[in-house]
Every structure is written in structure tokens, then in C-alpha cells.
Design a protein around this motif. Structure first.
Motif, PDB file in Angstrom:
ATOM      1  N   GLY A  52      30.280 -25.016 -45.632  1.00 36.99           N
ATOM      2  CA  GLY A  52      30.099 -24.012 -46.683  1.00 36.99           C
ATOM      3  C   GLY A  52      29.046 -24.447 -47.686  1.00 36.99           C
ATOM      4  O   GLY A  52      28.143 -23.677 -48.034  1.00 36.99           O
ATOM      5  N   LEU A  53      29.121 -25.706 -48.118  1.00 34.34           N
ATOM      6  CA  LEU A  53      28.140 -26.196 -49.091  1.00 34.34           C
ATOM      7  C   LEU A  53      26.741 -26.250 -48.489  1.00 34.34           C
ATOM      8  O   LEU A  53      25.757 -25.907 -49.132  1.00 34.34           O
ATOM      9  CB  LEU A  53      28.553 -27.577 -49.610  1.00 34.34           C
ATOM     10  CG  LEU A  53      29.812 -27.580 -50.490  1.00 34.34           C
ATOM     11  CD1 LEU A  53      30.171 -28.990 -50.884  1.00 34.34           C
ATOM     12  CD2 LEU A  53      29.608 -26.725 -51.729  1.00 34.34           C
ATOM     13  N   PHE A  75      35.089 -27.487 -43.041  1.00 32.95           N
ATOM     14  CA  PHE A  75      34.859 -26.177 -43.658  1.00 32.95           C
ATOM     15  C   PHE A  75      34.059 -26.320 -44.948  1.00 32.95           C
ATOM     16  O   PHE A  75      33.065 -25.622 -45.161  1.00 32.95           O
ATOM     17  CB  PHE A  75      36.190 -25.497 -43.982  1.00 32.95           C
ATOM     18  CG  PHE A  75      36.859 -24.845 -42.813  1.00 32.95           C
ATOM     19  CD1 PHE A  75      36.316 -23.719 -42.228  1.00 32.95           C
ATOM     20  CD2 PHE A  75      38.042 -25.344 -42.308  1.00 32.95           C
ATOM     21  CE1 PHE A  75      36.935 -23.107 -41.164  1.00 32.95           C
ATOM     22  CE2 PHE A  75      38.668 -24.737 -41.237  1.00 32.95           C
ATOM     23  CZ  PHE A  75      38.117 -23.620 -40.668  1.00 32.95           C
ATOM     24  N   LEU A  82      33.928 -19.939 -46.129  1.00 35.53           N
ATOM     25  CA  LEU A  82      34.239 -21.197 -45.442  1.00 35.53           C
ATOM     26  C   LEU A  82      34.955 -22.164 -46.372  1.00 35.53           C
ATOM     27  O   LEU A  82      35.912 -22.841 -45.979  1.00 35.53           O
ATOM     28  CB  LEU A  82      32.956 -21.847 -44.925  1.00 35.53           C
ATOM     29  CG  LEU A  82      32.333 -21.196 -43.701  1.00 35.53           C
ATOM     30  CD1 LEU A  82      30.988 -21.817 -43.402  1.00 35.53           C
ATOM     31  CD2 LEU A  82      33.253 -21.373 -42.509  1.00 35.53           C
ATOM     32  N   VAL A 142      26.094 -16.650 -38.266  1.00 35.14           N
ATOM     33  CA  VAL A 142      27.327 -17.397 -38.078  1.00 35.14           C
ATOM     34  C   VAL A 142      27.742 -17.271 -36.621  1.00 35.14           C
ATOM     35  O   VAL A 142      28.655 -16.543 -36.286  1.00 35.14           O
ATOM     36  CB  VAL A 142      28.401 -16.885 -39.028  1.00 35.14           C
ATOM     37  CG1 VAL A 142      29.565 -17.829 -39.054  1.00 35.14           C
ATOM     38  CG2 VAL A 142      27.832 -16.756 -40.407  1.00 35.14           C
ATOM     39  N   LEU A 174      25.531 -24.314 -46.168  1.00 36.02           N
ATOM     40  CA  LEU A 174      25.003 -22.947 -46.134  1.00 36.02           C
ATOM     41  C   LEU A 174      24.496 -22.550 -47.510  1.00 36.02           C
ATOM     42  O   LEU A 174      23.451 -21.904 -47.640  1.00 36.02           O
ATOM     43  CB  LEU A 174      26.087 -21.966 -45.686  1.00 36.02           C
ATOM     44  CG  LEU A 174      26.452 -21.974 -44.210  1.00 36.02           C
ATOM     45  CD1 LEU A 174      27.620 -21.047 -43.960  1.00 36.02           C
ATOM     46  CD2 LEU A 174      25.279 -21.529 -43.377  1.00 36.02           C
ATOM     47  N   GLY A 175      25.236 -22.962 -48.551  1.00 38.74           N
ATOM     48  CA  GLY A 175      24.793 -22.686 -49.912  1.00 38.74           C
ATOM     49  C   GLY A 175      23.446 -23.317 -50.195  1.00 38.74           C
ATOM     50  O   GLY A 175      22.547 -22.681 -50.737  1.00 38.74           O
ATOM     51  N   LEU A 231      26.494 -19.082 -53.268  1.00 37.48           N
ATOM     52  CA  LEU A 231      27.637 -19.266 -52.375  1.00 37.48           C
ATOM     53  C   LEU A 231      28.238 -17.952 -51.905  1.00 37.48           C
ATOM     54  O   LEU A 231      29.230 -17.945 -51.193  1.00 37.48           O
ATOM     55  CB  LEU A 231      28.723 -20.088 -53.075  1.00 37.48           C
ATOM     56  CG  LEU A 231      28.430 -21.564 -53.290  1.00 37.48           C
ATOM     57  CD1 LEU A 231      29.582 -22.237 -53.981  1.00 37.48           C
ATOM     58  CD2 LEU A 231      28.161 -22.261 -51.974  1.00 37.48           C
ATOM     59  N   VAL A 289      29.277 -15.787 -46.676  1.00 40.01           N
ATOM     60  CA  VAL A 289      29.881 -16.740 -45.743  1.00 40.01           C
ATOM     61  C   VAL A 289      30.214 -18.095 -46.384  1.00 40.01           C
ATOM     62  O   VAL A 289      31.308 -18.617 -46.156  1.00 40.01           O
ATOM     63  CB  VAL A 289      28.977 -16.918 -44.510  1.00 40.01           C
ATOM     64  CG1 VAL A 289      29.588 -17.896 -43.543  1.00 40.01           C
ATOM     65  CG2 VAL A 289      28.754 -15.589 -43.825  1.00 40.01           C
ATOM     66  N   PRO A 290      29.316 -18.709 -47.183  1.00 42.69           N
ATOM     67  CA  PRO A 290      29.652 -20.040 -47.705  1.00 42.69           C
ATOM     68  C   PRO A 290      30.989 -20.095 -48.447  1.00 42.69           C
ATOM     69  O   PRO A 290      31.818 -20.959 -48.157  1.00 42.69           O
ATOM     70  CB  PRO A 290      28.486 -20.349 -48.650  1.00 42.69           C
ATOM     71  CG  PRO A 290      27.362 -19.569 -48.139  1.00 42.69           C
ATOM     72  CD  PRO A 290      27.937 -18.330 -47.547  1.00 42.69           C
ATOM     73  N   ASN A 325      20.702 -21.457 -48.617  1.00 42.62           N
ATOM     74  CA  ASN A 325      20.378 -20.252 -49.381  1.00 42.62           C
ATOM     75  C   ASN A 325      19.430 -20.566 -50.524  1.00 42.62           C
ATOM     76  O   ASN A 325      18.483 -19.824 -50.777  1.00 42.62           O
ATOM     77  CB  ASN A 325      21.655 -19.622 -49.963  1.00 42.62           C
ATOM     78  CG  ASN A 325      22.430 -18.870 -48.913  1.00 42.62           C
ATOM     79  OD1 ASN A 325      21.927 -18.649 -47.818  1.00 42.62           O
ATOM     80  ND2 ASN A 325      23.649 -18.491 -49.232  1.00 42.62           N
TER      81      ASN A 325
END
Lengths: 193, 203
Positions: free
Chosen positions: B185-186, B181, A175, B23, B188-189, A168, A171-172, B192
Motif C-alpha cells: 500500500g505504501l 499489505f 491495501l 492491480v 503504491l502511494g 493514498l 487502492v493504496p 503515485n
């Protein structure tokens, strides 16, 4: 007078331009990693936002509406903003070099900040008068600044003390933090429209 | 040549998929994804604008003076956006009302300007076309993915059709701005994790 107060409170806290209306999120994520760049960006945004939305408002009322050219709104507004940013950069470089050194690198970024364009369009959409547009532009910029500076503070703190899971990082987590901030702002919903 | 076109097209779909890898264009991803229909509508508009701006920028790349190129790009993009805006107003009026301010805001979507600046200004028309369609499509896919998660959890429907069990109360958090948001965010995690695993396998 009460109307203006309502407008200010609503734009800063209840419909925060960043966290609730989602305008200007790219610089929000981009420059919030350090406090000093967040402060620089805030000042630049306040300045350009007020200037751009007033010029756009005047152009809309005196040129576009009069000649029935409303469909050119998008084109005209974005050109005004791009030209204005360039102009401000040149003038600042000549007149106030220290200020230019502090804000210079943030100015080009502002052209693609959708908040500036968004506020200019919202002013027309909501049919604000000139004074209302001025107040709205100032208070949305203040709302943006508040959220940006708060997030920068949290992120700096988090980098030095918290152990963020590897997947995380960056960026994550930024956010998700912004989401949590939005939650606190959502608590103010219902105070005003 | 054909292989290169395919490569430029497919990179937008996974390797460089827009709001997840870079982003860019975050605001609209967060704002319109409360249901899938809106996400798809905005996605189609973005595909059109990126494709048009990429093709025009690439066709005109030899005559656009370097110093004023950003201004020229912006005019080209804004023209595309106005076309989309007027078309939507004429034929998809209900969608036009829902998306509202987000259609003119495509003009400041960094994705579109980013592709013009980073790709179309250096490459040929065919390659730019492939890049524009691919990037736009990738952006649409991301919008639909985020919107699917938010709509199913938030309202219990997908594309307006009920998919959860009868009497699903709806997890309102997800359709609120906050949910956008956290959800992104999750996601994107998760991206990854998948990329990290792929890299380890290749080693």
C-alpha cells in the motif's frame, strides 16, 4: 466432530484465506468499494467454490490418481472451473433470472479468482477426505465473505467520513486497511492450527 | 518496427508496470515476497509463462474462434505453467517446495490472461514477444522490490546475506502477512507521488 469444528475455525479465522493466505486478493480489492457488489460477489463465491472444489476432488480421486495423470492437475482443474462457471451462468439465466440479474456480472470474474483454484489444489495437497473437503470449501468461502464484507463496510464508511491523503486514495488505502484487518486476525493465531 | 518493439518492451518496465499500475496478480506479490530469492524465482517463472502464452496466442490469433478464446488462452497458459512446474520440480527442488501452491497458481494470475486478451490477440508475434518479456520482467522487478524491503526490514538480510548491523532484531511485522499489505500500500502511494511530480514537470 471436533476435527471438523477445528477445520472450520481455522479456515475462517486463523488462516483466513484472504488476509493470511493471500488467495483471491484481486476481487477483494476490486469489488470491495461498495457493499452491494461485495454481497453479490460473496454469494457467487460461496456457490462456485463449493461446487468447483468438490468436482475437482472427485476428478482427482477417480481419474487423475487412478490413471497416474497427476501432472495434468493444473490443466484439468482450471478447465473444470472455467467450464463450471460458464455452465452455472447459463443454468442460472434459464432457471432463476432474478438470481442471475443479481449475481450475473460477478460470475465471469470468478474464473480468475485464485481462491477457487487455490482451495481445489489445497484440498488435494492436504489430503482431505470428501467430507473434509466439503467443510473446508464452505468455511474458506465464509472466511472470504466475512473479510470482503467487513472491508466493504469500512471502505464505504471511509469514503464518506474520513479525509484520506490524496496520494493514498483508492487502492493504496484499501491495501493498508486490509493489512490492519489482518493484524486483528493475527491476534487469533495460536487458537488452533 | 524496431522502435515499436522497444516501446512495447519498455512500457512493461515503468509506464505499465504490473502490480503497481494495474492491480493485477496481486496475490502472488503479497505471498511470496518474504525473501528476495522466492520473489526472483516466481518472477522468472512468470516471465516464461507470459512470454510463451503471448507468442502462442499471437501466432494462433487468426485461427482461434472468438467465442471460445478465453478457454483456449487458459489451456495455453496452463500448458506453460505445467512446463514450469515440472522443470522446477526436477532442477530447483528446494525452490519448488518453498513456492509450493504458488506455481500452479500462476495459471490464475490475471496478468498473464490480461496480456493475452488485451495485447497478444491483436498484435504480431514479435511485438507480443516484446510485450510478454517486458511485462514479465516488470512483474519480476516489482516482486524483487517488495521482497527487498520486506526481507531487509524483517530479517536483516538480503538474498540470505546479512546487511544490517550485528544483532539486528528483525522487524517481524514485515514478514508477517500484515506487513505485505501495508508495504505494498505504501509503495503504491510512493508511486503515485512520483507520477504526479513527473506530470507537473511536463506541464
Amino acid at each position: 466432530m471436533e476435527d471438523y469444528l477445528m477445520l472450520v475455525v481455522s479456515a475462517i479465522f486463523i488462516n483466513n484465506i484472504l488476509l493470511i493466505r493471500f488467495l483471491g486478493n484481486c476481487p477483494f480489492v476490486g469489488v470491495s468499494s461498495s457493499m452491494s457488489s461485495a454481497l453479490g460477489m460473496s454469494a457467487a463465491v460461496l456457490f462456485v467454490n463449493v461446487l468447483a472444489s468438490l468436482i475437482c476432488w472427485i476428478l482427482q480421486k477417480t481419474v487423475l490418481d487412478v490413471f497416474g495423470l497427476e501432472y495434468l492437475q493444473t490443466l484439468v482443474f482450471i478447465l473444470v472451473i472455467a467450464a463450471l462457471v460458464q455452465l452455472v451462468e447459463i443454468i442460472m439465466q434459464k432457471v432463476a433470472p432474478p438470481l442471475y440479474r443479481a449475481l450475473g456480472i460477478f460470475l465471469p470474474l470468478i474464473t480468475t479468482n485464485c481462491m477457487i483454484f487455490g482451495v481445489a489444489v489445497l484440498n488435494i495437497k492436504e489430503e482431505y477426505t470428501f467430507m473434509q473437503a466439503l467443510v473446508y470449501a464452505i468455511s474458506t468461502a465464509l472466511g472470504f465473505n466475512m473479510a470482503l464484507i467487513l472491508l466493504a463496510g469500512i471502505r464505504e464508511r471511509m469514503d464518506s467520513t474520513a479525509r484520506v491523503p490524496k496520494l493514498l486514495q483508492g487502492v493504496p488505502i484499501c491495501l493498508i486497511t486490509a493489512g490492519m484487518m489482518g493484524l486483528t486476525f493475527a491476534g487469533l493465531l495460536g487458537l488452533a492450527k | 518496427m524496431a522502435a515499436r518493439i522497444v516501446k512495447e518492451f519498455t512500457k512493461g518496465l515503468w509506464k505499465e508496470i504490473a502490480p503497481f499500475r494495474f492491480v493485477l496478480g496481486l496475490c502472488s506479490v503479497l505471498a511470496v515476497t518474504t525473501d528476495v530469492k522466492n520473489g526472483l524465482g516466481l518472477g522468472c517463472a512468470v516471465i516464461f509463462v507470459t512470454t510463451m502464452s503471448n507468442v502462442l496466442v499471437s501466432a494462433l490469433r487468426k485461427i482461434i474462434p472468438d467465442k471460445v478464446r478465453i478457454a483456449v488462452f487458459i489451456v495455453i497458459i496452463a500448458t506453460g505453467v505445467v512446463i514450469v512446474e515440472l522443470t522446477m520440480q526436477a532442477y530447483f527442488y528446494s525452490l519448488f517446495l518453498v513456492l509450493g501452491i504458488w506455481i500452479p497458481l500462476i495459471v490464475v494470475n490475471c496478468l498473464v490472461l490480461g496480456r493475452a486478451e488485451a495485447f497478444a490477440r491483436k498484435e504480431g508475434v514479435m511485438l507480443s514477444l516484446a510485450d510478454g518479456v517486458g511485462m514479465g520482467l516488470g512483474f519480476t522487478i516489482s516482486l524483487v522490490v517488495v521482497a527487498t524491503i520486506r526481507e531487509i526490514l524483517g530479517k536483516g538480510t538480503w538474498f540470505g546475506l546479512p546487511v544490517m548491523w550485528e544483532g539486528y532484531p528483525g522487524f517481524e511485522f514485515m514478514i508477517r502477512p500484515v506487513g505485505a499489505f501495508v508495504c505494498l500500500g505504501l509503495l503504491l502511494g510512493i508511486m503515485n507521488v512520483i507520477s504526479a511530480r513527473g506530470r507537473r514537470k511536463r506541464k
